[in-house]
Design an enzyme around this catalytic site. Sequence first.
Site, PDB file in Angstrom:
ATOM      1  N   HIS A 277       0.836  -1.242  -0.048  1.00 30.07           N
ATOM      2  CA  HIS A 277      -0.022   0.066   0.116  1.00 30.07           C
ATOM      3  C   HIS A 277       0.761   1.582   0.160  1.00 30.07           C
ATOM      4  O   HIS A 277       0.447   2.244   0.599  1.00 30.07           O
ATOM      5  CB  HIS A 277      -0.897  -0.037   0.970  1.00 30.07           C
ATOM      6  CG  HIS A 277      -2.052  -1.019   1.011  1.00 30.07           C
ATOM      7  ND1 HIS A 277      -2.551  -1.448  -0.112  1.00 30.07           N
ATOM      8  CD2 HIS A 277      -2.818  -1.717   2.346  1.00 30.07           C
ATOM      9  CE1 HIS A 277      -3.422  -2.419  -0.030  1.00 30.07           C
ATOM     10  NE2 HIS A 277      -3.735  -2.534   1.516  1.00 30.07           N
TER      11      HIS A 277
ATOM     12  N   HIS B  94      -9.876   2.054   0.183  1.00 29.84           N
ATOM     13  CA  HIS B  94      -9.708   1.086   1.095  1.00 29.84           C
ATOM     14  C   HIS B  94     -10.902   0.990   2.288  1.00 29.84           C
ATOM     15  O   HIS B  94     -10.654   0.714   3.470  1.00 29.84           O
ATOM     16  CB  HIS B  94      -8.391   0.920   1.816  1.00 29.84           C
ATOM     17  CG  HIS B  94      -7.727  -0.431   2.294  1.00 29.84           C
ATOM     18  ND1 HIS B  94      -8.881  -1.279   3.057  1.00 29.84           N
ATOM     19  CD2 HIS B  94      -6.835  -1.105   1.925  1.00 29.84           C
ATOM     20  CE1 HIS B  94      -8.179  -2.362   3.323  1.00 29.84           C
ATOM     21  NE2 HIS B  94      -6.951  -2.388   2.517  1.00 29.84           N
TER      22      HIS B  94
ATOM     23  N   GLU C 160     -11.727  -3.601  -3.237  1.00 34.13           N
ATOM     24  CA  GLU C 160     -10.925  -2.682  -3.475  1.00 34.13           C
ATOM     25  C   GLU C 160     -10.591  -2.758  -5.005  1.00 34.13           C
ATOM     26  O   GLU C 160     -10.005  -3.940  -5.454  1.00 34.13           O
ATOM     27  CB  GLU C 160      -9.273  -2.605  -2.824  1.00 34.13           C
ATOM     28  CG  GLU C 160      -9.644  -2.711  -1.409  1.00 34.13           C
ATOM     29  CD  GLU C 160      -8.508  -3.473  -0.701  1.00 34.13           C
ATOM     30  OE1 GLU C 160      -7.306  -2.956  -0.971  1.00 34.13           O
ATOM     31  OE2 GLU C 160      -8.741  -4.477   0.087  1.00 34.13           O
TER      32      GLU C 160
HETATM   33  C1  GAL Z   1      -5.630  -5.317   2.153  1.00 32.26           C
HETATM   34  C2  GAL Z   1      -4.846  -6.463   1.886  1.00 32.26           C
HETATM   35  C3  GAL Z   1      -4.554  -7.359   3.137  1.00 32.26           C
HETATM   36  C4  GAL Z   1      -4.280  -6.431   4.506  1.00 32.26           C
HETATM   37  C5  GAL Z   1      -5.300  -5.330   4.446  1.00 32.26           C
HETATM   38  C6  GAL Z   1      -4.852  -4.232   5.462  1.00 32.26           C
HETATM   39  O1  GAL Z   1      -5.822  -4.418   0.956  1.00 32.26           O
HETATM   40  O2  GAL Z   1      -5.073  -7.260   0.670  1.00 32.26           O
HETATM   41  O3  GAL Z   1      -3.473  -8.437   3.107  1.00 32.26           O
HETATM   42  O4  GAL Z   1      -2.905  -5.807   4.160  1.00 32.26           O
HETATM   43  O5  GAL Z   1      -5.152  -4.496   3.253  1.00 32.26           O
HETATM   44  O6  GAL Z   1      -4.609  -4.899   6.627  1.00 32.26           O
END
Ligand code: GAL
Length: 387
Positions: free
Chosen positions: A123, A196, A349
């Site tokens: 991210h 998110h 997402e």
């Molecule tokens: C998602 C990701 C997960 C986790 C989450 C945040 O987008 O796919 O593995 O990291 O964000 O906790």
Amino acid sequence: MKTLLAAILLFSTFSMAAVTKEPFGKTSDGRQVYLYTMKNNSGMEVAITNFGATIVSLKVPDRQGKFADVVLGFDNVSGYESKADPYFGATIGRYANRIAKGRFTLDGRQYQLAINNPPNSLHGGAIGFDKRVWTVEEGDSNSQHLSLHYLSPDGEENYPGNLSVSVTFTLTDANELKIEYAATTDRDTVINLTNHSYFNLYGQGEGDILSHVLTLFADKFTPVDLTLIPTGELRSVGTPTRIPAKSPDAAAHAITPFDFRRPAAIGARVNDYDEQLKFGRGYDHNWVVNGNMGELRQAARVVEPRSGRQMDVLTTEPGIQFYCGNFLDGTVKGKGGKVYKHRYGFSLETQHFPDSPNHPSFPTTELKARRQFRSTTVYRFSVAKGH
Ligand code: GAL
């Protein structure tokens, strides 16, 4: 008289639609951030902060017309700044999801990103777009949209190129929240933007999301290794994944847990024995959205049976990450003192596939200098028929 009435009506319609602005606290380095609230003509309301261009709350009606806030989040900026924040509602960039070992090569040069989710980069790295203060284009007070802008300097988080990003949120009178992303760069770079939000269509903090019924308009998904990096395969959701030959579950696996082409409760198969589910501790995978990327088409539908609330997700992106809140564990206290336990929220997402810079066969995430990146996602709310 009639004209007066019409004028009053018009005025009240416009004043309802205005974006209101209120303080949302100061960041730890003393910067004031704000909460912007938009309301449409049927009463749906969305609040967004310029910290991380984050959706803080989203109030939508159920089948009785009763409103509930359907996204997880915090009451002020310090919640979003804290280490405990699992990216609630935020705009994610410069690269949403994972890049293997934080490494990629572009125009013959290797880049090393922060390994903030060992052994990978997640991210956007150590300080992603979700932790930046965005600029708001103000002055558009009689509208139902909000544009936020961020200039990510060349070398920030080790990504190349000055990247100018804007995200526009529009709340339509058809109870849609439309998110439009645009970006340009002065040097070739990689980009993957998403939102998110963690949804619970029954109401945030009001239990887990396992009885929500999900449809994914996807015939394929991208299986991952145990560090959640795609293997490169595009696997049919109808092809059983590896299961022990003698598993008592074998028959159930004729339909894989990844097959959401017909509506199925999120919880129905999430705890099945399946190597992929084991890697993700549940669903945490990218599905390949059917149809043509670049065209706005339906990617997902979720129905919460008790309230009847329905959410449709449409996108121009090639993929959608369905994550069912596997890492939520009750240690995060959110809005109104609600405690977010295991699987109290799910994310959908819209995105390019994770780790695309290392998979030439995936749709490219490269943004060439002076070219424009654009993408649109719509979250549309309604009440399910037959519920
Ligand atoms: C998602 C990701 C997960 C986790 C989450 C945040 O987008 O796919 O593995 O990291 O964000 O906790």
